[in-house]
Design an enzyme around this catalytic site. Structure first.
Site, PDB file in Angstrom:
ATOM      1  N   TYR A 174       4.859   0.996   8.290  1.00  0.00           N
ATOM      2  CA  TYR A 174       4.775  -0.459   8.182  1.00  0.00           C
ATOM      3  C   TYR A 174       6.154  -1.102   8.211  1.00  0.00           C
ATOM      4  O   TYR A 174       6.338  -2.164   8.814  1.00  0.00           O
ATOM      5  CB  TYR A 174       4.001  -0.854   6.927  1.00  0.00           C
ATOM      6  CG  TYR A 174       2.593  -0.302   6.894  1.00  0.00           C
ATOM      7  CD1 TYR A 174       1.817  -0.213   8.049  1.00  0.00           C
ATOM      8  CD2 TYR A 174       2.031   0.140   5.706  1.00  0.00           C
ATOM      9  CE1 TYR A 174       0.530   0.307   8.022  1.00  0.00           C
ATOM     10  CE2 TYR A 174       0.733   0.655   5.668  1.00  0.00           C
ATOM     11  CZ  TYR A 174       0.000   0.739   6.832  1.00  0.00           C
ATOM     12  OH  TYR A 174      -1.274   1.246   6.799  1.00  0.00           O
ATOM     13  N   GLU A 183      -2.407  -3.738   2.372  1.00  0.00           N
ATOM     14  CA  GLU A 183      -2.126  -3.107   1.088  1.00  0.00           C
ATOM     15  C   GLU A 183      -1.940  -1.627   1.350  1.00  0.00           C
ATOM     16  O   GLU A 183      -2.635  -1.057   2.189  1.00  0.00           O
ATOM     17  CB  GLU A 183      -3.303  -3.260   0.121  1.00  0.00           C
ATOM     18  CG  GLU A 183      -3.646  -4.664  -0.235  1.00  0.00           C
ATOM     19  CD  GLU A 183      -5.025  -4.761  -0.869  1.00  0.00           C
ATOM     20  OE1 GLU A 183      -5.789  -3.777  -0.850  1.00  0.00           O
ATOM     21  OE2 GLU A 183      -5.335  -5.839  -1.366  1.00  0.00           O
TER      22      GLU A 183
END
Length: 158
Positions: free
Chosen positions: A125, A113
């Protein structure tokens, strides 16, 4: 397990109990609600929550990353880099080390998250193949009282 990094002659290794205070400080610098030294000491001691630190030859910690093993999934719980080491590739090297560490585990997918407004983390990411799989509105508290949306991301391990 050691993973040697460049630049700066850092390496990555499993955290030790004595690292909990430094890890808690780095976490508090990066997140509104930092976790305590005691919480990180418990995570370091736990077998399902490995923490890896990027450190120099004198074990000065430049950053850390923490996982949680959940059967056939693994979750990236937290990653933080000391301010003076940011934008020097430490986060990327920690990510590479995490994938190496879970390669032989039963995990088939990694989840995480990230706050929707954390653009540098989203870029990192994305570079590692994570894609958005959902979001949680109002998930992260902020100092001004306005909650931030969490983006849930995942990628296969392989």
């Amino acid at each position: 397990m050691n993973f040697w990094l460049s630049p700066g002659t850092l390496h990555i290794e499993p955290a030790q109990g004595s690292d909990a205070e430094t890890i808690a400080r780095l976490h508090a610098e990066g997140f509104y609600r930092g976790w305590t030294r005691e919480e990180f000491a418990a995570y370091v001691a736990g077998k399902d929550t490995p923490i890896y630190v990027a450190c120099d030859s004198r074990r000065r910690i430049a950053g850390f990353a923490m996982l949680r093993h959940l059967g056939d999934e693994v979750e990236l719980i937290s990653i933080a880099v000391d301010r003076k080491w940011r934008n020097k590739g430490v986060g990327a090297q920690l990510m590479r080390a995490l994938f190496e560490a879970v390669r032989m585990s039963p995990a088939k997918r990694m989840l995480l998250e990230v706050a929707a407004d954390n653009l540098s983390a989203l870029k990192l990411y994305g570079k590692f193949g994570f894609a958005k799989v959902g979001e949680r509105k109002g998930y992260y508290p902020r100092p001004d009282g306005t909650p931030a949306t969490a983006i849930v991301m995942a990628r296969d391990i392989g």
